[in-house]
Write an enzyme that holds these catalytic residues in place. Structure first.
Site, short mmCIF file in Angstrom:
data_model
loop_
_atom_site.label_atom_id
_atom_site.label_comp_id
_atom_site.label_asym_id
_atom_site.label_seq_id
_atom_site.Cartn_x
_atom_site.Cartn_y
_atom_site.Cartn_z
N LYS A 198 0.96 -0.99 -0.16
CA LYS A 198 0.10 0.11 -0.06
C LYS A 198 0.89 1.26 0.05
CE LYS A 198 -2.02 2.95 2.05
NZ LYS A 198 -1.69 4.36 1.87
N GLY A 250 6.47 4.97 8.24
CA GLY A 250 5.36 6.41 8.62
C GLY A 250 5.89 6.95 9.78
N GLY A 255 1.58 5.12 13.40
CA GLY A 255 2.19 3.75 14.02
C GLY A 255 1.47 3.25 15.10
N GLU A 273 8.58 1.38 11.84
CA GLU A 273 9.57 2.12 11.27
C GLU A 273 8.99 3.68 11.43
OE1 GLU A 273 12.37 1.19 11.39
OE2 GLU A 273 12.21 -1.10 10.92
N CYS A 307 13.80 10.05 7.70
CA CYS A 307 13.28 9.76 9.07
C CYS A 307 14.64 9.66 9.83
CB CYS A 307 12.79 8.25 9.11
SG CYS A 307 13.96 6.94 8.38
N GLU A 405 9.58 16.29 15.42
CA GLU A 405 10.27 15.99 14.06
C GLU A 405 9.81 16.99 13.07
OE1 GLU A 405 8.73 12.46 11.86
OE2 GLU A 405 10.64 11.83 11.34
P1 NAD Z 1 1.81 8.57 7.50
O1 NAD Z 1 2.08 8.12 8.85
O2 NAD Z 1 1.39 9.92 7.48
O3 NAD Z 1 1.81 7.79 6.57
C1 NAD Z 1 2.31 6.66 6.00
C2 NAD Z 1 1.44 5.63 5.45
O4 NAD Z 1 0.46 5.27 6.32
C3 NAD Z 1 0.85 6.38 4.17
O5 NAD Z 1 0.89 5.15 3.23
C4 NAD Z 1 -0.64 6.51 4.49
O6 NAD Z 1 -1.63 6.40 3.69
C5 NAD Z 1 -0.86 5.26 5.71
N1 NAD Z 1 -1.81 5.89 6.85
C6 NAD Z 1 -2.23 6.81 7.13
N2 NAD Z 1 -3.06 6.91 8.12
C7 NAD Z 1 -3.24 5.88 8.35
C8 NAD Z 1 -4.14 5.08 9.25
N3 NAD Z 1 -5.13 5.64 10.01
N4 NAD Z 1 -3.92 3.52 9.39
C9 NAD Z 1 -3.39 2.83 8.27
N5 NAD Z 1 -2.55 3.54 7.47
C10 NAD Z 1 -2.46 4.72 7.45
O7 NAD Z 1 3.54 9.21 7.22
P2 NAD Z 1 3.91 10.07 6.02
O8 NAD Z 1 3.58 11.32 6.39
O9 NAD Z 1 3.80 9.26 4.76
O10 NAD Z 1 5.69 9.70 6.28
C11 NAD Z 1 6.24 10.54 7.11
C12 NAD Z 1 6.80 10.02 8.35
O11 NAD Z 1 7.50 8.67 8.03
C13 NAD Z 1 7.71 10.66 9.11
O12 NAD Z 1 7.27 10.70 10.54
C14 NAD Z 1 8.97 9.85 8.96
O13 NAD Z 1 9.88 10.13 9.89
C15 NAD Z 1 8.65 8.50 8.75
N6 NAD Z 1 9.37 7.67 8.18
C16 NAD Z 1 10.19 6.62 8.93
C17 NAD Z 1 11.21 5.73 8.44
C18 NAD Z 1 11.63 4.63 9.27
O14 NAD Z 1 12.10 3.84 8.65
N7 NAD Z 1 11.98 4.86 10.58
C19 NAD Z 1 11.39 5.99 6.93
C20 NAD Z 1 10.88 6.89 6.29
C21 NAD Z 1 9.71 7.62 6.79
#
Ligand code: NAD
Length: 503
Positions: A198, A250, A255, A273, A307, A405
């Site tokens: 996804k 994300g 998470g 992650e 991240c 962050e």
């Molecule tokens: P996000 O949490 O908004 O979205 C991530 C994913 O989750 C997307 O595919 C989104 O559609 C989905 N999502 C959103 N709400 C959801 C829900 N209620 N239930 C299930 N899925 C849902 O994050 P983002 O804005 O896409 O990414 C940025 C974040 O990701 C930052 O905080 C960054 O630090 C983190 N990140 C972490 C790593 C790591 O490996 N630690 C790597 C890259 C990004």
């Protein structure tokens, strides 16, 4: 490039695959059971180009409940087939997919760049490479993740098998849309699971384009499927009773919700992650130039939307002024490389979209009353979502820009006196993803690396990862690990078989 990868290229023959996708023919349908299909959901995703805010598409599929159920049913049907597929055949499918992604690498990077804004040279090529190398790396594990056995000294032989989980899913963010595919699909498929991807609603095109190559690589229908969608799609996946595992990358906020949905549904396994606020600690005896280079790259790469970006920089008093001067100069030099991400000479592109732009510039504006602005602090140009590399100094530990962050090219720079003080400061955060320690003294480096509470610590480097070593965070930066053998463990369940030899 691995030797194996190179030899397979010859097998594939370098022949151009029939890859239909490009910026004027975007993939917009779901990829279910090896076919592109329309979503049963009438809602669609709208996508914009962050370099100028123009609309890219308004009709990209948003998978709903029915679509997910269809994909899960296909995956369930495929699982017994894929699980029993000989290791060499599984390996060849994965290696071929890796080669096909690489052969179409420029197009994949472009499909991603269209809505992410990341230039090819500084990020796009890295991502394509990560996706294909991760598939190759995990393909290499297929016949080596052997399980364990324990001796029958007590009369019972114990054999531990690494069993696949069944239907698994990866929910990925927008900032690394291709690399994340390899890091999640790789271990899932290598261990015999079926996998549903996804992608983020902000960067779906690279993932959707994969469908054509998944089929060409020889994966049986239902083994590797792609469902574009937003948070509602993600939530349906996280709550699904037949999905046995979600590997999520994300934000920490999402998470938390995923963990909760997993617990409330079928207790599916979850790998998280999440975000970070990673410290870089520079001691008086550090090689200044090396420290500055890593710290600048760490916060400017992918326009700071990384991240594990080193967003808190602490420098010991003796070299603080010199470091601040050099850091400022290097950040201003990087600002000169901001530009059109489609231009080959551009190193730094825009932020991903208006939401992220408003979030980051909001932090920048409020930061001006939380610390002293060393450089940057504003937008670049008057169209698109470009921002300056920005540094604030003398920021209190409890200030919002020290704690949260930001996910943009914004760092806080402070000085410290002693080793004891800096260990406490570095650990004064809810996150624990990455840290960097810069010093010529290996004993000091190892002492600090031991004391810092994070999943990864670089010595004389920061904000990097390797497929061969565990990747992930402690505290609110996540749970579980990706890459290395650890990723395989996350997609398998140990099954203990006990044989009674006294019978
Ligand atoms: P996000 O949490 O908004 O979205 C991530 C994913 O989750 C997307 O595919 C989104 O559609 C989905 N999502 C959103 N709400 C959801 C829900 N209620 N239930 C299930 N899925 C849902 O994050 P983002 O804005 O896409 O990414 C940025 C974040 O990701 C930052 O905080 C960054 O630090 C983190 N990140 C972490 C790593 C790591 O490996 N630690 C790597 C890259 C990004």
């Amino acid at each position: 490039m691995s030797h194996l990868g190179a030899s397979l290229k010859e097998v594939v023959g370098g022949a151009a695959s029939k890859f239909p996708w490009n910026r004027s023919n975007l993939p917009k349908q779901l990829f279910i059971n090896n076919e592109y299909v329309d979503s049963q959901n009438s809602k669609k995703l709208k996508l914009y180009n962050p370099k100028d805010g123009s609309e890219v598409a308004n009709d990209v599929s948003l998978a709903g409940e029915h679509d997910i159920d269809t994909a899960v049913a296909a995956a369930q049907a495929a699982f017994p087939v894929w699980r029993k597929t000989p290791p060499t055949v599984k390996r060849d499918c994965m290696l071929k997919l890796a080669d096909l992604i690489e052969q179409n690498g420029k197009t994949f990077a472009e499909l991603t760049r269209l809505t992410l804004g990341a230039p090819f040279g500084s990020f796009g090529s890295f991502e394509v490479n990560l996706a294909s190398e991760a598939l190759r790396y995990f393909a290499g594990w297929i016949d080596k993740f052997a399980g364990e056995s324990y001796p029958a000294d007590d009369g019972f032989m114990k054999i531990v098998r690494n069993e696949p989980l069944g239907v698994t899913a990866g929910i990925i963010p927008w900032n690394g849309p291709l690399g994340n595919v390899g890091m999640k699909a790789g271990p899932a498929l290598a261990t015999g699971n079926c996998f549903i991807l996804k992608p983020s609603e902000k960067t779906p095109f690279g993932a959707l384009a994969l469908g054509t190559l998944i089929k060409e690589a020889g994966f049986p229908p239902g083994v590797f499927q792609v469902l574009s969608g937003d948070g509602t799609t993600g939530a349906l996946i996280a709550s699904h009773m037949k999905i046995r595992k979600v590997s999520f990358t994300g934000s920490t906020a999402t998470g938390r919700k995923i963990q909760e949905m997993a617990a409330k549904s079928n207790l599916k396994r979850v790998t998280l992650e999440l975000g970070g606020k990673s410290p870089a600690v520079v001691f008086d005896d550090a090689n200044l130039e090396n420290a500055i280079t890593w710290c600048v790259n760490a916060i400017c790469g992918n326009s700071g939307q990384v991240c594990f970006a080193a967003s808190r920089v602490y420098v010991q008093e003796g070299i603080y002024n010199k470091f601040a001067d050099g850091y400022k100069e290097a950040m201003e030099e990087r600002a000169k490389a901001i530009g059109d991400p489609d231009d080959d000479s551009t190193i730094m592109g825009p932020l991903v979209d208006k939401v992220q732009f408003e979030k980051v510039t909001g932090f920048m504006e409020r930061g001006k009353s939380q610390g002293a602005l060393l450089t940057g602090g504003g937008r670049v140009g008057d169209k698109g979502f470009f921002v300056e590399p920005t540094v604030f100094t003398n920021v209190p530990a409890d200030a919002e820009i020290s704690r949260n962050e930001i996910f943009g090219p914004v760092s806080v720079l402070n000085s410290f006196k002693t080793e004891e003080e800096i260990i406490a400061k570095a650990n004064d955060t809810n996150f624990g993803l990455m840290a960097g320690v810069f010093t010529q003294d290996i004993n000091k480096a190892m002492r600090v690396a031991t004391e810092i509470d994070s999943g990864m610590v670089g010595i004389n480097c920061v904000s990097l990862c390797f497929l061969t070593a565990p990747f992930g965070g402690s505290k609110e930066s996540g749970s579980g690990r990706e890459n290395a053998i650890n990723a395989l463990r996350m997609f398998t369940e140990p099954k203990t078989v006990m044989i009674n030899l006294t019978y």
